[in-house]
Design a protein around this motif. Sequence first.
Motif, mmCIF file in Angstrom:
data_model
loop_
_atom_site.group_PDB
_atom_site.id
_atom_site.type_symbol
_atom_site.label_atom_id
_atom_site.label_comp_id
_atom_site.label_asym_id
_atom_site.label_seq_id
_atom_site.Cartn_x
_atom_site.Cartn_y
_atom_site.Cartn_z
ATOM 1 N N LEU A 198 0.637 -1.118 0.145
ATOM 2 C CA LEU A 198 -0.189 0.039 0.131
ATOM 3 C C LEU A 198 0.840 1.322 -0.011
ATOM 4 C CD1 LEU A 198 -2.691 -1.050 2.497
ATOM 5 C CD2 LEU A 198 -2.966 -0.757 0.065
ATOM 6 N N THR A 199 2.113 1.280 0.740
ATOM 7 C CA THR A 199 2.775 2.568 0.755
ATOM 8 C C THR A 199 3.484 2.818 -0.566
ATOM 9 O OG1 THR A 199 3.285 1.989 3.095
ATOM 10 C CG2 THR A 199 4.946 3.421 1.724
ATOM 11 N N LEU A 221 -9.044 5.115 -0.531
ATOM 12 C CA LEU A 221 -7.973 5.865 0.409
ATOM 13 C C LEU A 221 -8.260 4.944 1.735
ATOM 14 C CD1 LEU A 221 -8.483 9.742 -0.145
ATOM 15 C CD2 LEU A 221 -6.921 8.162 -1.075
ATOM 16 N N THR A 222 -6.894 4.722 2.267
ATOM 17 C CA THR A 222 -6.965 3.850 3.512
ATOM 18 C C THR A 222 -6.088 4.891 4.626
ATOM 19 O OG1 THR A 222 -4.948 2.647 3.171
ATOM 20 C CG2 THR A 222 -6.979 1.945 2.555
ATOM 21 N N ALA A 274 1.208 6.800 -6.870
ATOM 22 C CA ALA A 274 -0.171 7.285 -7.216
ATOM 23 C C ALA A 274 -0.175 8.905 -7.004
ATOM 24 C CB ALA A 274 -1.305 6.593 -6.494
ATOM 25 N N GLY A 275 0.784 9.415 -6.579
ATOM 26 C CA GLY A 275 1.134 10.814 -6.200
ATOM 27 C C GLY A 275 0.573 11.136 -4.894
ATOM 28 N N ILE A 325 -2.052 8.454 4.887
ATOM 29 C CA ILE A 325 -3.210 8.105 3.966
ATOM 30 C C ILE A 325 -2.474 7.371 2.782
ATOM 31 C CG2 ILE A 325 -4.893 8.994 2.430
ATOM 32 C CD1 ILE A 325 -5.166 11.677 4.297
ATOM 33 N N LEU A 326 -3.402 6.173 2.515
ATOM 34 C CA LEU A 326 -2.568 5.474 1.484
ATOM 35 C C LEU A 326 -3.900 5.025 0.431
ATOM 36 C CD1 LEU A 326 -0.670 2.913 3.930
ATOM 37 C CD2 LEU A 326 0.250 4.773 2.534
ATOM 38 N N THR A 327 -3.372 4.318 -0.515
ATOM 39 C CA THR A 327 -4.599 3.908 -1.491
ATOM 40 C C THR A 327 -4.401 2.291 -1.630
ATOM 41 O OG1 THR A 327 -3.852 5.650 -3.068
ATOM 42 C CG2 THR A 327 -5.064 3.767 -4.116
#
Length: 127
Positions: free
Chosen positions: A10-11, A38-39, A17-18, A27-29
Amino acid sequence: MTNRLPLLTLTVAATFAGGVALAETGILTGESSLGPVLTNADGMTLYTFDKDEGGVSACYDDCATNWPPLMAADGAEAEGDYGLTERTDGTMQWTYKGMPLYTWVKDAAPGDVTGDGVKDVWHAAKP
């Protein structure tokens, strides 16, 4: 070590992903049945609330117990689509494109999106 591999993935996804650096927002994707969401740093889905207006949270008391705000560390700074809003107690909460971000207490594992559509006012935050 097994538990760290999904977080590492995720990191990397957030970086490419910008997204703002993990150390700053947390905040991650991540992936879900709804597609990318978003996670938080633990991989739990983040949500927005339709009743929040003008970038200000309307979720307090019982609402905030069920939908914990994504709090920002002291000294955090807004960057790009990631901003900050002050809560009534003076603490700061992360926003995405002007919408305050929350988790949902009924999500049990990373990738869960059980809060999406609750009362037609809660939505999974999508990058």
